[in-house]
Scaffold this active site. Sequence first.
Site, mmCIF file in Angstrom:
data_model
loop_
_atom_site.group_PDB
_atom_site.id
_atom_site.type_symbol
_atom_site.label_atom_id
_atom_site.label_comp_id
_atom_site.label_asym_id
_atom_site.label_seq_id
_atom_site.Cartn_x
_atom_site.Cartn_y
_atom_site.Cartn_z
ATOM 1 N N ILE A 88 40.859 43.064 40.750
ATOM 2 C CA ILE A 88 40.090 42.218 39.821
ATOM 3 C C ILE A 88 40.810 40.920 39.476
ATOM 4 C CG2 ILE A 88 38.498 43.734 38.560
ATOM 5 C CD1 ILE A 88 40.742 44.008 36.435
ATOM 6 N N GLN A 122 55.224 47.948 38.180
ATOM 7 C CA GLN A 122 53.994 48.759 38.264
ATOM 8 C C GLN A 122 53.339 48.855 36.891
ATOM 9 O OE1 GLN A 122 54.586 52.730 39.806
ATOM 10 N NE2 GLN A 122 52.385 53.161 39.862
ATOM 11 N N ASN A 166 54.396 48.097 44.211
ATOM 12 C CA ASN A 166 55.177 48.020 42.981
ATOM 13 C C ASN A 166 55.406 49.445 42.472
ATOM 14 O OD1 ASN A 166 55.072 45.203 43.098
ATOM 15 N ND2 ASN A 166 53.152 45.127 41.962
ATOM 16 N N HIS A 205 49.373 52.790 44.493
ATOM 17 C CA HIS A 205 48.477 51.834 45.146
ATOM 18 C C HIS A 205 49.268 50.857 45.985
ATOM 19 C CE1 HIS A 205 49.520 50.272 41.122
ATOM 20 N NE2 HIS A 205 49.494 49.066 41.675
HETATM 21 P P1 AMP Z 1 50.506 46.872 39.634
HETATM 22 O O1 AMP Z 1 51.002 45.811 38.697
HETATM 23 O O2 AMP Z 1 51.201 46.901 40.953
HETATM 24 O O3 AMP Z 1 50.460 48.220 38.964
HETATM 25 O O4 AMP Z 1 49.032 46.439 40.016
HETATM 26 C C1 AMP Z 1 47.889 46.851 39.344
HETATM 27 C C2 AMP Z 1 46.781 45.984 39.868
HETATM 28 O O5 AMP Z 1 45.547 46.595 39.518
HETATM 29 C C3 AMP Z 1 46.732 44.570 39.304
HETATM 30 O O6 AMP Z 1 46.830 43.644 40.391
HETATM 31 C C4 AMP Z 1 45.384 44.495 38.599
HETATM 32 O O7 AMP Z 1 44.772 43.237 38.729
HETATM 33 C C5 AMP Z 1 44.612 45.590 39.281
HETATM 34 N N1 AMP Z 1 43.550 46.211 38.510
HETATM 35 C C6 AMP Z 1 43.627 46.732 37.258
HETATM 36 N N2 AMP Z 1 42.464 47.280 36.902
HETATM 37 C C7 AMP Z 1 41.617 47.118 37.938
HETATM 38 C C8 AMP Z 1 40.259 47.466 38.181
HETATM 39 N N3 AMP Z 1 39.518 48.116 37.256
HETATM 40 N N4 AMP Z 1 39.713 47.124 39.365
HETATM 41 C C9 AMP Z 1 40.439 46.466 40.290
HETATM 42 N N5 AMP Z 1 41.735 46.133 40.128
HETATM 43 C C10 AMP Z 1 42.312 46.435 38.978
#
Ligand code: AMP
Length: 114
Positions: free
Chosen positions: A33, A94, A87, A100
Site C-alpha cells: 500500500i 520489520q 526485513n 514477507h
Molecule cells: P516491513 O516494514 O518490512 O514489515 O514492511 C511492511 C510493509 O507492509 C510496508 O511496506 C507497508 O507499506 C506494507 N503494508 C502494511 N499494511 C498493508 C496492507 N494492508 N496492504 C498492503 N501492504 C501493507
Amino acid sequence: MPEADCIFCKVVSGAIPATVVKRDPHFVAFKDINAQAPTHLLVIPTEHITSLDQARDDAMLGRLLGFTRELARDVGIAERGYRVVVNTKADGGQTVHHLHLHVLGGRFMTWPPG
Ligand code: AMP
Ligand code: ZN
C-alpha cells in the site's frame, strides 16, 4: 493457524482487501500500500510465520523464493531485474510480524539501503 491481530493473515483470508496479483495454496503476492518503486509487491506464506528468524521449514523457504521468481517474470520485471528484501525483526526494520518478501522493480535500486 492465523493470528487474530495479524494484518497479513487478514489479507490471506480476505478480511482486509488487497490487490492480489498471484496466489497458490501456500503463498500470496499483493501490492504494497506504500509503494517504494513502480512495482512493489509483498509475498507471504499463507501460514502465519512471525519472521524469517522464526521460519523452521527450509524447503518452504525455497518454494517461497521460487514463487517469487515466477511472480517477477509474470509482472514483467525479471528481464531488467529487481530487488527482494526481507526485513527481519527490530534492527531489520520489520513492522508487520508475518514473514514477507518485498519485491521491488521498475527502477534502478541504489545501495546501500538506509
Ligand atoms: P516491513 O516494514 O518490512 O514489515 O514492511 C511492511 C510493509 O507492509 C510496508 O511496506 C507497508 O507499506 C506494507 N503494508 C502494511 N499494511 C498493508 C496492507 N494492508 N496492504 C498492503 N501492504 C501493507
Ligand atoms: Zn499472520
